[in-house]
Write a protein that holds these residues in place. Structure first.
Motif, PDB file in Angstrom:
ATOM      1  N   HIS A  43     -12.944  -6.816  -0.319  1.00  0.00           N
ATOM      2  CA  HIS A  43     -11.942  -6.070   0.185  1.00  0.00           C
ATOM      3  C   HIS A  43     -12.632  -5.567   1.621  1.00  0.00           C
ATOM      4  CE1 HIS A  43      -9.505  -2.365   0.947  1.00  0.00           C
ATOM      5  NE2 HIS A  43      -7.869  -3.453   0.619  1.00  0.00           N
ATOM      6  N   TYR A  76       5.173   5.089   7.265  1.00  0.00           N
ATOM      7  CA  TYR A  76       4.023   6.385   7.547  1.00  0.00           C
ATOM      8  C   TYR A  76       5.388   7.311   7.782  1.00  0.00           C
ATOM      9  CZ  TYR A  76       0.062   2.929   7.547  1.00  0.00           C
ATOM     10  OH  TYR A  76      -0.878   1.788   7.090  1.00  0.00           O
ATOM     11  N   GLY A 122      -4.432  -4.016   4.804  1.00  0.00           N
ATOM     12  CA  GLY A 122      -3.235  -4.536   5.810  1.00  0.00           C
ATOM     13  C   GLY A 122      -3.791  -4.707   7.620  1.00  0.00           C
ATOM     14  N   GLY A 123      -2.624  -4.530   8.361  1.00  0.00           N
ATOM     15  CA  GLY A 123      -3.066  -4.536   9.782  1.00  0.00           C
ATOM     16  C   GLY A 123      -1.795  -5.205  10.420  1.00  0.00           C
ATOM     17  N   PRO A 137       0.533  -1.125   0.060  1.00  0.00           N
ATOM     18  CA  PRO A 137      -0.196  -0.113  -0.075  1.00  0.00           C
ATOM     19  C   PRO A 137       0.700   1.157   0.079  1.00  0.00           C
ATOM     20  CG  PRO A 137      -0.407  -0.883   2.052  1.00  0.00           C
ATOM     21  CD  PRO A 137       0.539  -1.916   0.854  1.00  0.00           C
ATOM     22  N   SER A 156      -4.792  -0.250  11.621  1.00  0.00           N
ATOM     23  CA  SER A 156      -3.255  -0.745  11.334  1.00  0.00           C
ATOM     24  C   SER A 156      -2.699  -1.452  12.746  1.00  0.00           C
ATOM     25  CB  SER A 156      -2.290   0.543  11.544  1.00  0.00           C
ATOM     26  OG  SER A 156      -1.128   0.706  10.265  1.00  0.00           O
ATOM     27  N   HIS A 182     -10.192  -3.093   5.259  1.00  0.00           N
ATOM     28  CA  HIS A 182      -9.254  -2.959   6.172  1.00  0.00           C
ATOM     29  C   HIS A 182      -9.677  -3.346   8.046  1.00  0.00           C
ATOM     30  CE1 HIS A 182      -5.154  -1.679   7.079  1.00  0.00           C
ATOM     31  NE2 HIS A 182      -5.990  -0.244   6.917  1.00  0.00           N
ATOM     32  N   LYS A 197       0.625   3.957  -0.091  1.00  0.00           N
ATOM     33  CA  LYS A 197       0.528   4.873   1.461  1.00  0.00           C
ATOM     34  C   LYS A 197       0.869   4.786   3.224  1.00  0.00           C
ATOM     35  CE  LYS A 197      -2.793   3.461   5.032  1.00  0.00           C
ATOM     36  NZ  LYS A 197      -3.459   2.489   4.672  1.00  0.00           N
ATOM     37  N   ASN A 231      -8.027   1.588  -3.766  1.00  0.00           N
ATOM     38  CA  ASN A 231      -8.897   1.704  -2.795  1.00  0.00           C
ATOM     39  C   ASN A 231      -9.083   3.357  -2.781  1.00  0.00           C
ATOM     40  OD1 ASN A 231      -9.080  -0.486  -1.817  1.00  0.00           O
ATOM     41  ND2 ASN A 231      -6.894  -0.956  -1.623  1.00  0.00           N
ATOM     42  N   GLU A 288      -2.878  -6.816   1.392  1.00  0.00           N
ATOM     43  CA  GLU A 288      -1.747  -5.311   0.722  1.00  0.00           C
ATOM     44  C   GLU A 288      -1.334  -4.894   2.497  1.00  0.00           C
ATOM     45  OE1 GLU A 288      -5.301  -4.169  -1.205  1.00  0.00           O
ATOM     46  OE2 GLU A 288      -5.575  -3.383   1.052  1.00  0.00           O
ATOM     47  N   SER A 289      -0.418  -5.737   3.080  1.00  0.00           N
ATOM     48  CA  SER A 289       0.303  -5.458   4.622  1.00  0.00           C
ATOM     49  C   SER A 289       1.717  -4.386   4.019  1.00  0.00           C
ATOM     50  CB  SER A 289       1.183  -6.750   5.538  1.00  0.00           C
ATOM     51  OG  SER A 289       0.104  -6.925   5.896  1.00  0.00           O
ATOM     52  N   GLY A 290       1.475  -3.033   5.096  1.00  0.00           N
ATOM     53  CA  GLY A 290       2.509  -1.824   4.754  1.00  0.00           C
ATOM     54  C   GLY A 290       3.295  -1.832   5.965  1.00  0.00           C
ATOM     55  N   ARG A 291       2.472  -1.575   7.255  1.00  0.00           N
ATOM     56  CA  ARG A 291       3.837  -1.476   7.776  1.00  0.00           C
ATOM     57  C   ARG A 291       4.899  -2.550   8.107  1.00  0.00           C
ATOM     58  NH1 ARG A 291       2.810   2.138  12.262  1.00  0.00           N
ATOM     59  NH2 ARG A 291       0.578   2.114  11.781  1.00  0.00           N
TER      60      ARG A 291
HETATM   61  C1  LIG Z   1      -3.384   1.675   5.186  1.00  0.00           C
HETATM   62  C2  LIG Z   1      -3.808   0.515   4.656  1.00  0.00           C
HETATM   63  C3  LIG Z   1      -3.472  -0.911   4.305  1.00  0.00           C
HETATM   64  C4  LIG Z   1      -2.463  -1.237   5.129  1.00  0.00           C
HETATM   65  O1  LIG Z   1      -2.386  -1.609   6.139  1.00  0.00           O
HETATM   66  P1  LIG Z   1      -0.661  -1.598   7.338  1.00  0.00           P
HETATM   67  O2  LIG Z   1      -1.315  -1.773   8.817  1.00  0.00           O
HETATM   68  O3  LIG Z   1       0.174  -0.542   7.029  1.00  0.00           O
HETATM   69  O4  LIG Z   1      -0.280  -2.850   6.517  1.00  0.00           O
HETATM   70  C5  LIG Z   1      -3.945  -1.992   3.396  1.00  0.00           C
HETATM   71  N1  LIG Z   1      -5.295  -2.364   2.563  1.00  0.00           N
HETATM   72  C6  LIG Z   1      -5.600  -0.433   3.158  1.00  0.00           C
HETATM   73  C7  LIG Z   1      -6.730  -0.234   2.739  1.00  0.00           C
HETATM   74  C8  LIG Z   1      -4.944   0.082   4.284  1.00  0.00           C
HETATM   75  O5  LIG Z   1      -6.332   1.861   3.969  1.00  0.00           O
END
Ligand SMILES: *Cc1c(COP(=O)(O)O)cnc(C)c1O
Length: 625
Positions: A237, A524, A279-280, A85, A242, A239, A87, A133, A326-329
């Motif tokens: 989908h 972030y 994510g999360g 992701p 986070s 989410h 962002k 998204n 969509e794991s970002g962190r």
């Molecule tokens: C922010 C976000 C993520 C990323 O979340 P993390 O906790 O960083 O893994 C994934 N998908 C969507 C739709 C988001 O808004």
């Protein structure tokens, strides 16, 4: 916290302490201090952001391996796919290496705005997924169609019913006259009844900003059928929010979304074949065992997702969905380390040498002095209490005008020295009283960075980040520490906290360099960072390793200089430049030679960034001549 600054809790084996140093635990294992010194030797000052692409790769490898193992264990029929992701970190030095190290996984990008969509379209390898998204207008949906028509595997996630009508309109426009219509895949974000927990839980739950209720989902599906677009509807989908610190809310959400999936399949949604779990996945930021932030492992996470999806699909007799994450962190946090120089220790004046004792001192001061000289292990507590008591009396005497400023200064120094000695003598006792006293003798470390720019979540959400010195590690850190940044804002502080204290070394920064490393800052923090007080993104540099294991420094981006910062705010910097120069030239306070010298200095200063030059930097520059 032990002497290892909790590195065994948050470090994931990425960094190791070796003698005085903390080293990158990879290839030729460079010490963070030598990397820092090498960069500073090129004249770069202020904080430095180090990026380690091998740590991005490690996280992506782990993510795919965990899901691949879970699929194998349960003989799961659906595919596993993952996206980053944007962002979480859109910086080019990060994205470039992310794409490079993930080759072979068909790892994609998730976009939440038009600008992010442009990055995703340009950087995602064809064949890897893109998801979009967030709220969209006609122009954004048109961009998504351009991506689809260019061959991208792109999914547009519907956040509200209004978007569907726009999609139908754009669909007709883009496919007028085409034999075979081309369209993006359509996803629907569901509004779950389950919520996440923790500071970032707002993304889930009925009150959440995003997603369709079950009534809207059914309506949306009807609209798709009516528009003849149901064959493009392929993903649902959600989410949960986070930094999900417990696994249970996710399991609840998975059950809920699993039944929504099977419900829609049973309703005839033929093309629906994927669940995107957003994510999360949390990162362990804590330096203290008692404060850990994550109660599950990656393996448990992957197993739960795969197992629950299989269980629900089987129970309803529908095919097992492809799983998207969509794991970002989790992917980005560990790759970046901020290194910042300590500029000053503020309480160094509390030294015995600072005492200004007179031939004749007030009796209570004489007593304090005697306590300081004779305090021993046996009587430490009693002496300490006496000292604190004397201090109260002496401060009252000062208020009433009976003792002078020098007496007051002697009081401060002596009591501070007595507390330090008592803590040292009683260090095995570990009582609450001693811990509280630590905050009275805390040392304030002034650090050359901006908390608002480099750790905004610390300021905005109270999120902790691991911090430790990158040298002196064979010595015991003895000073209870609070950290001050160089902004003129009292919130730019990491206060000393008795319940999870930080101790740093007693150093004389006029004599030796002392740097702090702030870890796990890759998710972030960069794009959320604010130019409060006009401090900019720090100078960044990428650390990679060649085939022989030798480290390489590359892709340096220097912190913006003062004029660039003003330019960003839309100041006319040419006019500012002219005004400043004219003021010097027109001044009647200098002769021509002095004016020329000052103008030279002025252009030099304007070409530099806002961060402070450390004392060592000034000494080094003088040495170079
Ligand atoms: C922010 C976000 C993520 C990323 O979340 P993390 O906790 O960083 O893994 C994934 N998908 C969507 C739709 C988001 O808004």
């Amino acid at each position: 916290m032990q002497r290892d600054f909790g590195i065994s809790l948050w470090g994931e084996g990425n960094f190791v302490i070796d003698g005085d140093d903390v080293r990158v635990n990879h290839a030729d294992k460079p010490a963070l201090l030598s990397l820092t010194q090498e960069i500073r030797a090129q004249g770069h000052r202020g904080p430095i952001l180090l990026r380690f692409p091998h740590l991005i790769k490690k996280q992506i490898d782990q993510l795919f391996e965990a899901f691949s193992a879970a699929k194998k264990e349960f003989d799961y029929q659906g595919d596993f796919r993952a996206l980053f992701p944007l962002k979480v970190n859109q910086y080019p030095n990060f994205i470039h290496h992310l794409i490079h190290v993930s080759q072979g996984y068909a790892y994609g990008l998730e976009a939440g705005s038009k600008a992010e969509l442009i990055i995703a379209m340009a950087k995602t390898p064809i064949g890897a997924p893109i998801t979009v998204n967030g709220f969209k207008d006609k122009e954004m949906i048109s961009l998504i169609y351009i991506a689809a028509k260019s061959g991208h595997h792109i999914t547009v996630t519907i956040e509200g019913l209004g978007e569907l009508e726009t999609i139908a309109r754009v669909h007709r426009e883009f496919n007028a006259g085409s034999e075979i219509p081309v369209a993006p895949s359509i996803g629907m974000r569901v509004r779950l009844h389950s919520t996440g927990i923790g500071s970032w839980a707002k993304s889930g739950g009925y009150g959440s900003k995003f997603g369709l209720s079950s009534t809207e989902l059914l309506e949306a599906y009807d609209i798709l059928e009516k528009e003849g677009m149901a064959a493009h509807f392929s993903m649902i989908h959600f989410h949960i929010g986070s930094q999900m610190n417990e696994i249970n809310p996710l399991k609840k959400a998975l059950r809920e979304v699993g039944h929504i999936y099977t419900g829609l399949k049973q309703r005839g949604a033929q093309a629906l074949k994927a669940i995107n779990i957003g994510g999360g996945l949390a990162v362990e930021y804590s330096q203290h065992a008692a404060m850990q932030e994550r109660n599950y492992s990656l393996k448990e996470f992957a197993n739960d997702v795969v197992f629950l999806m299989q269980e629900i699909a089987k129970s309803k007799g529908v095919e097992e969905p492809d799983i998207y994450t969509e794991s970002g962190r989790f992917v980005a946090a560990s790759h970046a380390v901020l290194i910042a120089p300590v500029l000053e220790l503020f309480s160094q004046e509390y030294h015995e040498s600072g005492l200004r004792l007179k031939a004749q001192n007030p009796p209570l001061i004489e007593e304090l002095h005697a306590l300081y000289q004779t305090i021993n292990r046996l009587h430490a507590k009693e002496y300490l209490h006496d000292a604190l008591d004397h201090m109260e009396s002496l401060l009252t005497l000062f208020d009433l005008g009976y003792i002078d400023l020098e007496d007051r200064s002697n009081t401060e120094i002596l009591v501070n020295l007595i507390i330090k000695k008592a803590i040292f003598l009683l260090k095995d006792e570990d009582t609450d009283e001693l811990k509280r006293l630590e905050s009275r003798i805390q040392e304030k470390y002034l650090v050359n960075f901006s908390l608002f720019q480099s750790l905004p979540d610390r300021w905005g959400m109270g999120q902790g980040f691991p911090v430790m010195p990158i040298s002196h590690l064979s010595q015991k850190p003895t000073r209870p520490a609070s950290i001050w940044d160089i902004t003129c804002d009292s919130d730019g502080e990491i206060a000393f906290d008795v319940s999870h204290p930080l101790h740093l070394h007693d150093v004389d920064v006029a004599q030796e360099e002392y740097f702090l490393g702030f870890f796990l800052t890759g998710a972030y923090q960069e794009v959320l960072g604010m130019q409060h007080n006009l401090f900019t993104h720090p100078t960044e540099i990428v650390v990679t390793f060649d085939e022989t294991g030798k480290y390489q420094l590359s892709d340096m981006i220097e912190a913006q200089n003062l004029m660039d910062v003003l330019d960003d705010l839309d100041y006319d910097t040419e006019v500012i430049d002219q005004i400043l120069k004219h003021m010097v030239e027109a001044s009647s306070l200098m002769d021509e030679q002095q004016k020329q010298d000052i103008l030279d200095k002025l252009s030099l200063y304007l070409s530099e960034n806002s961060y402070l030059k450390t004392i060592q930097a000034i000494i080094a520059e003088k040495k170079r001549g």
